[in-house]
Design an enzyme around this catalytic site. Structure first.
Site, PDB file in Angstrom:
ATOM      1  N   ASP A   1       0.851  -1.180   0.000  1.00 22.15           N
ATOM      2  CA  ASP A   1       0.000   0.000   0.000  1.00 22.15           C
ATOM      3  C   ASP A   1       0.887   1.230   0.000  1.00 22.15           C
ATOM      4  OD1 ASP A   1      -2.424   1.312  -0.187  1.00 22.15           O
ATOM      5  OD2 ASP A   1      -2.785   1.348   1.967  1.00 22.15           O
ATOM      6  N   GLY A   2       0.372   2.284  -0.603  1.00 22.86           N
ATOM      7  CA  GLY A   2       1.049   3.566  -0.633  1.00 22.86           C
ATOM      8  C   GLY A   2       0.108   4.631  -0.113  1.00 22.86           C
TER       9      GLY A   2
ATOM     10  N   HIS B   1      -9.236  -0.081   2.633  1.00 19.62           N
ATOM     11  CA  HIS B   1      -9.983   0.272   3.846  1.00 19.62           C
ATOM     12  C   HIS B   1     -11.232  -0.588   4.019  1.00 19.62           C
ATOM     13  CE1 HIS B   1      -7.179   3.563   4.063  1.00 19.62           C
ATOM     14  NE2 HIS B   1      -7.479   3.860   2.826  1.00 19.62           N
TER      15      HIS B   1
ATOM     16  N   GLU C   1       2.189   3.884  -4.314  1.00 23.26           N
ATOM     17  CA  GLU C   1       1.561   2.596  -4.618  1.00 23.26           C
ATOM     18  C   GLU C   1       2.470   1.765  -5.529  1.00 23.26           C
ATOM     19  OE1 GLU C   1      -1.159   1.342  -3.343  1.00 23.26           O
ATOM     20  OE2 GLU C   1      -2.465   3.000  -2.777  1.00 23.26           O
TER      21      GLU C   1
ATOM     22  N   ASP D   1      -1.214  -0.082   5.036  1.00 21.68           N
ATOM     23  CA  ASP D   1      -1.649   1.315   5.095  1.00 21.68           C
ATOM     24  C   ASP D   1      -1.119   1.979   6.366  1.00 21.68           C
ATOM     25  OD1 ASP D   1      -3.374   3.591   4.145  1.00 21.68           O
ATOM     26  OD2 ASP D   1      -4.330   3.202   6.083  1.00 21.68           O
TER      27      ASP D   1
ATOM     28  N   ASP E   1      -4.458  -2.324  -3.411  1.00 24.31           N
ATOM     29  CA  ASP E   1      -5.733  -1.631  -3.586  1.00 24.31           C
ATOM     30  C   ASP E   1      -5.627  -0.556  -4.668  1.00 24.31           C
ATOM     31  OD1 ASP E   1      -4.316   0.431  -2.341  1.00 24.31           O
ATOM     32  OD2 ASP E   1      -5.506   0.394  -0.508  1.00 24.31           O
TER      33      ASP E   1
END
Length: 186
Positions: free
Chosen positions: A25-26, A138, A65, A148, A88
């Site tokens: 995740d970024g 999320h 990301e 995250d 994501d």
């Protein structure tokens, strides 16, 4: 009976036999602004789990990301490995799965954002067998949530933030950069 879903689950079961799962995740605050990425590497069948994160002083969410995937793949010392990347980021996943990045490469990334990272991605991507799996951000996916948290914590540290030199150099070419950067720093 949903044969497509059964087929996808079957493929993922085959991939999970002693292979790598890469969760990424970024994040960026302000976009552009301080940013970071989080990575979890899981080597199935080896009881191996590694977490990694890094923060940057000024970058974008899409860069983080993509960089998360790149760094995760670069951390793999053995090549080729079969890797399932969970992300994501539709930007990253669609660019690869829909073949956009390969067309951009043929056109030398003309007028495309993040060519430095896409070139770096393709170099390491071609050394492995990589499959991408999108996860909704999320949505309480435990590894995505952890990535995250690591990404946000990495840029909130303030100390030790790296310079995203390519991004900052490109940004400086923008005519309003000095005015924007000065107000950002204050």
């Amino acid at each position: 009976l949903d044969l497509a879903a059964i087929g996808q689950n079957f493929v993922l079961c085959i991939w999970s036999l002693n292979n790598i799962f890469l969760y990424t995740d970024g994040a960026a605050s302000g976009n552009p602004g301080p940013g970071g990425f989080g990575i979890i590497l899981v080597w199935e069948g080896q009881n191996y789990v590694k977490e990694w994160s890094q923060g940057f002083r000024r970058t974008t969410n899409n860069r983080m990301e993509l960089l998360a995937v790149i760094v995760g793949l670069e951390l793999l010392k053995k090549q080729p490995m079969t890797v399932v990347v969970y992300s994501d980021s539709k930007y990253v996943i669609d660019s690869v799965n829909k073949g956009w990045v390969f067309n951009w490469e043929k056109k030398y990334f003309k007028d495309k954002k993040n060519p430095d990272l896409w070139k770096r991605f393709l170099k390491i991507y071609r050394k492995h067998k990589v499959h991408f799996q999108w996860v909704k951000g999320h949505s309480k996916h435990p590894q995505n949530e952890r990535c995250d948290q690591m990404a946000v914590a990495a840029y909130k540290k303030k100390k030790g933030l790296l310079e995203d030199s390519y991004y900052e150099a490109q940004e400086k070419q923008h005519p309003l950069w000095n005015e924007l950067w000065i107000s950002f720093k204050e």
